[in-house]
Design an enzyme around this catalytic site. Structure first.
Site, PDB file in Angstrom:
ATOM      1  CE1 TYR A 215      17.964  10.293 148.539  1.00  0.00           C
ATOM      2  CE2 TYR A 215      17.794  11.209 150.696  1.00  0.00           C
ATOM      3  CZ  TYR A 215      17.385  10.448 149.687  1.00  0.00           C
ATOM      4  OH  TYR A 215      16.496   9.457 150.069  1.00  0.00           O
TER       5      TYR A 215
ATOM      6  CG  ASP B  22      28.268  12.816 170.710  1.00  0.00           C
ATOM      7  OD1 ASP B  22      26.970  12.621 169.986  1.00  0.00           O
ATOM      8  OD2 ASP B  22      28.089  13.863 171.340  1.00  0.00           O
TER       9      ASP B  22
ATOM     10  CD  GLN C 292      24.845  10.559 165.794  1.00  0.00           C
ATOM     11  OE1 GLN C 292      25.302  10.849 166.840  1.00  0.00           O
ATOM     12  NE2 GLN C 292      25.551   9.966 164.726  1.00  0.00           N
TER      13      GLN C 292
ATOM     14  CG  ASP D  13      24.907  12.717 160.714  1.00  0.00           C
ATOM     15  OD1 ASP D  13      25.394  11.857 159.804  1.00  0.00           O
ATOM     16  OD2 ASP D  13      24.235  12.796 161.397  1.00  0.00           O
TER      17      ASP D  13
HETATM   18  P1  NAD Z   1      17.431   1.663 147.096  1.00  0.00           P
HETATM   19  O1  NAD Z   1      18.846   2.076 146.664  1.00  0.00           O
HETATM   20  O2  NAD Z   1      17.419   0.334 147.746  1.00  0.00           O
HETATM   21  O3  NAD Z   1      16.277   1.825 145.858  1.00  0.00           O
HETATM   22  C1  NAD Z   1      16.582   2.733 144.996  1.00  0.00           C
HETATM   23  C2  NAD Z   1      16.358   2.229 143.570  1.00  0.00           C
HETATM   24  O4  NAD Z   1      16.379   2.939 142.671  1.00  0.00           O
HETATM   25  C3  NAD Z   1      17.493   1.055 143.263  1.00  0.00           C
HETATM   26  O5  NAD Z   1      16.962  -0.124 142.866  1.00  0.00           O
HETATM   27  C4  NAD Z   1      18.363   1.639 142.261  1.00  0.00           C
HETATM   28  O6  NAD Z   1      19.027   0.873 141.332  1.00  0.00           O
HETATM   29  C5  NAD Z   1      17.105   2.518 141.544  1.00  0.00           C
HETATM   30  N1  NAD Z   1      17.496   3.764 140.546  1.00  0.00           N
HETATM   31  C6  NAD Z   1      18.492   4.803 141.170  1.00  0.00           C
HETATM   32  N2  NAD Z   1      18.586   5.395 140.155  1.00  0.00           N
HETATM   33  C7  NAD Z   1      17.844   5.083 139.111  1.00  0.00           C
HETATM   34  C8  NAD Z   1      17.592   5.518 137.816  1.00  0.00           C
HETATM   35  N3  NAD Z   1      18.300   6.638 137.195  1.00  0.00           N
HETATM   36  N4  NAD Z   1      16.839   4.913 136.999  1.00  0.00           N
HETATM   37  C9  NAD Z   1      16.336   3.759 137.355  1.00  0.00           C
HETATM   38  N5  NAD Z   1      16.473   3.276 138.607  1.00  0.00           N
HETATM   39  C10 NAD Z   1      17.300   3.888 139.378  1.00  0.00           C
HETATM   40  O7  NAD Z   1      16.863   2.559 148.187  1.00  0.00           O
HETATM   41  P2  NAD Z   1      15.531   2.471 149.125  1.00  0.00           P
HETATM   42  O8  NAD Z   1      15.965   2.615 150.376  1.00  0.00           O
HETATM   43  O9  NAD Z   1      14.576   1.642 148.687  1.00  0.00           O
HETATM   44  O10 NAD Z   1      14.667   3.909 148.530  1.00  0.00           O
HETATM   45  C11 NAD Z   1      13.871   3.823 147.657  1.00  0.00           C
HETATM   46  C12 NAD Z   1      13.345   5.289 147.618  1.00  0.00           C
HETATM   47  O11 NAD Z   1      12.638   5.623 148.920  1.00  0.00           O
HETATM   48  C13 NAD Z   1      14.228   6.425 147.039  1.00  0.00           C
HETATM   49  O12 NAD Z   1      13.802   7.443 146.216  1.00  0.00           O
HETATM   50  C14 NAD Z   1      14.637   7.079 148.548  1.00  0.00           C
HETATM   51  O13 NAD Z   1      15.141   8.354 148.275  1.00  0.00           O
HETATM   52  C15 NAD Z   1      13.159   6.899 149.211  1.00  0.00           C
HETATM   53  N6  NAD Z   1      13.738   7.030 150.694  1.00  0.00           N
HETATM   54  C16 NAD Z   1      14.011   5.915 151.129  1.00  0.00           C
HETATM   55  C17 NAD Z   1      14.504   5.877 152.512  1.00  0.00           C
HETATM   56  C18 NAD Z   1      14.949   4.657 153.483  1.00  0.00           C
HETATM   57  O14 NAD Z   1      15.032   5.016 154.662  1.00  0.00           O
HETATM   58  N7  NAD Z   1      14.936   3.642 153.070  1.00  0.00           N
HETATM   59  C19 NAD Z   1      14.107   7.146 153.317  1.00  0.00           C
HETATM   60  C20 NAD Z   1      13.850   8.313 152.383  1.00  0.00           C
HETATM   61  C21 NAD Z   1      13.328   8.310 151.364  1.00  0.00           C
HETATM   62  N1  UDP Z   2      25.741   6.368 161.310  1.00  0.00           N
HETATM   63  C1  UDP Z   2      26.745   5.743 162.406  1.00  0.00           C
HETATM   64  N2  UDP Z   2      27.502   4.768 161.883  1.00  0.00           N
HETATM   65  C2  UDP Z   2      27.294   4.064 160.710  1.00  0.00           C
HETATM   66  C3  UDP Z   2      26.397   4.564 159.783  1.00  0.00           C
HETATM   67  C4  UDP Z   2      25.740   5.794 160.121  1.00  0.00           C
HETATM   68  O1  UDP Z   2      26.968   6.209 163.578  1.00  0.00           O
HETATM   69  O2  UDP Z   2      28.012   3.146 160.483  1.00  0.00           O
HETATM   70  C5  UDP Z   2      25.088   7.479 161.866  1.00  0.00           C
HETATM   71  C6  UDP Z   2      25.056   8.686 160.828  1.00  0.00           C
HETATM   72  O3  UDP Z   2      26.033   9.534 161.146  1.00  0.00           O
HETATM   73  C7  UDP Z   2      23.450   9.347 161.093  1.00  0.00           C
HETATM   74  C8  UDP Z   2      22.700   8.129 161.576  1.00  0.00           C
HETATM   75  O4  UDP Z   2      23.580   7.003 161.913  1.00  0.00           O
HETATM   76  O5  UDP Z   2      23.845  10.116 162.180  1.00  0.00           O
HETATM   77  C9  UDP Z   2      21.752   7.573 160.449  1.00  0.00           C
HETATM   78  O6  UDP Z   2      22.752   7.446 159.580  1.00  0.00           O
HETATM   79  P1  UDP Z   2      22.129   6.552 157.805  1.00  0.00           P
HETATM   80  O7  UDP Z   2      23.060   6.958 156.879  1.00  0.00           O
HETATM   81  O8  UDP Z   2      21.534   5.220 158.319  1.00  0.00           O
HETATM   82  O9  UDP Z   2      20.929   7.534 157.500  1.00  0.00           O
HETATM   83  P2  UDP Z   2      20.566   9.177 157.397  1.00  0.00           P
HETATM   84  O10 UDP Z   2      21.797  10.083 157.718  1.00  0.00           O
HETATM   85  O11 UDP Z   2      20.245   9.374 155.795  1.00  0.00           O
HETATM   86  O12 UDP Z   2      19.633   9.626 158.443  1.00  0.00           O
END
Ligand code: NAD
Ligand code: UDP
Length: 322
Positions: free
Chosen positions: A155, A216, A219, A280
């Site tokens: 990712y 723990d 984070q 993580d």
């Molecule tokens: P999500 O999984 O709900 O949405 C992603 C969407 O992309 C899904 O509908 C999925 O079906 C579609 N998708 C994935 N691969 C595809 C492909 N090859 N072709 C067409 N569609 C495809 O996730 P989200 O949380 O809504 O994230 C949306 C965007 O924002 C992502 O690019 C993610 O990396 C970015 N983002 C989200 C967060 C967050 O906290 N939600 C944080 C950082 C970045």
């Molecule tokens: N996490 C947790 N329990 C869960 C899911 C996530 O303690 O059931 C922790 C995870 O290890 C991380 C933080 O929560 O430290 C955020 O995790 P998330 O998957 O939401 O997002 P990201 O790691 O992408 O920031």
């Protein structure tokens, strides 16, 4: 004399990943702002239900397609917003190669579409490009501390590549690009079992399961309400420049504090401690000075407030699934 409403005269946006959690809220907002919207999504982690309420709108179209295939879109397009990508660790660890392909090939295809149409391009990047950051809070000029071989690299590196591709199209082809680095965002439309910590804790609590704390619980993460994020996105699209913007809520919480926030709303919880996943990140918090200064943007929804909406949304999703 009034003319009949002709939606084809409105500016058109292509939102890849438009049926996802963030993408569907973005589609909603663009429609409200007067755009026509084509949501392009292969539904690998998204859900048709996220946009079901938009399908009756003649200005909205959902096309089930993979961004890794070349995108052909008839007619003018004013903006391409690349949101397609598995996004929760649970999803991208289950779809590692698809995640790499989507970040690389999918982003190149979306950039090609923007170039061909003379459209503005916006990339949804992530705070994960900072990896397990050694600088705190993270400013946009921090280069990150990222493993390129660990499980999360599929990712993180896909998004780093996507940023590099976006900058190359801006420099080489003059595409009018934007990059946003999204920090942990939550909201009512998250998938109940997406494995993200907010969804996990809320759903576990609603189903009377113990909350799973990894490590723990010391984070940290900074949790942004999805409506705040979407406001930031439209401001970057309209007024930003081509260098990256952090978009997130600078209020930082330990995971143990998140448990307490859930307990305030849903009562005392049992907690199970599980091993911390590999790589993580220990701390994560955005410095949003650039978005504040350039876009007059900052989050307005406190975690306690946003959690109420999220709990309601997830409660409804769980009820509908029964
Ligand atoms: P999500 O999984 O709900 O949405 C992603 C969407 O992309 C899904 O509908 C999925 O079906 C579609 N998708 C994935 N691969 C595809 C492909 N090859 N072709 C067409 N569609 C495809 O996730 P989200 O949380 O809504 O994230 C949306 C965007 O924002 C992502 O690019 C993610 O990396 C970015 N983002 C989200 C967060 C967050 O906290 N939600 C944080 C950082 C970045
Ligand atoms: N996490 C947790 N329990 C869960 C899911 C996530 O303690 O059931 C922790 C995870 O290890 C991380 C933080 O929560 O430290 C955020 O995790 P998330 O998957 O939401 O997002 P990201 O790691 O992408 O920031």
């Amino acid at each position: 004399m009034t003319h009949p409403f002709d939606p084809t005269t409105l500016p058109r946006a292509v939102v890849t990943g438009g049926a996802g959690f963030v993408g569907s809220s973005l589609c909603e907002r663009l429609l409200a702002d007067g755009w026509r919207v084509l949501a392009l999504d292969n539904l690998c982690t998204g859900r048709r239900a996220n946009v079901a309420h938009l399908l009756a709108d003649p200005r909205f179209e959902l096309r089930v397609a993979d961004v890794c295939d070349p995108m052909t879109v008839d007619g003018p397009v004013a903006a391409v917003l690349q949101f397609a990508s598995p996004a929760s660790p649970f999803d991208y660890l289950a779809l590692p190669v698809e995640t790499l392909r989507t970040g690389a090939i999918g982003t190149l295809n979306a950039l090609e579409l923007a170039k061909a149409k003379g459209a503005r391009f916006l990339l949804a990047s992530t705070s994960e490009i900072y990896g397990d950051p050694l600088r705190h809070p993270q400013t946009e000029d921090y280069l990150g501390n990222v493993s390129c071989t660990g499980p999360r690299s599929v990712y993180d590196e896909a998004k780093r590549y996507a940023e590099a591709a976006t900058m190359a199209y801006q420099r080489t082809h003059g595409v009018d690009t934007r990059i946003i680095r999204i920090f942990n965002t939550y909201g009512p439309r998250m998938k109940p079992r997406d494995g993200r910590v907010v969804t996990a804790f809320v759903v576990q609590s609603l189903l009377q399961e113990p909350l799973t704390v990894f490590g723990d619980g010391r984070q940290t993460r900074s949790f942004c309400d999805v409506d705040d994020l979407v406001e930031g996105i439209v401001r970057v699209l309209a007024r930003g420049d081509h260098m990256p913007y952090n978009l997130g809520n600078p209020s930082e919480f330990t995971i143990a504090e998140l448990v307490s926030e859930v307990e305030k709303l849903l009562g005392p919880q049992q907690v199970t401690y599980l091993p911390l996943p590999q790589d993580d990140p220990t701390r994560r918090c955005p410095d949003i000075s650039r978005a504040r200064r350039d876009l007059d943007w900052q989050p307005t929804v406190a975690l306690a407030q946003g959690l109420v909406r999220t709990i309601d949304g997830l409660r409804q999703t769980l009820a509908a699934a029964q």
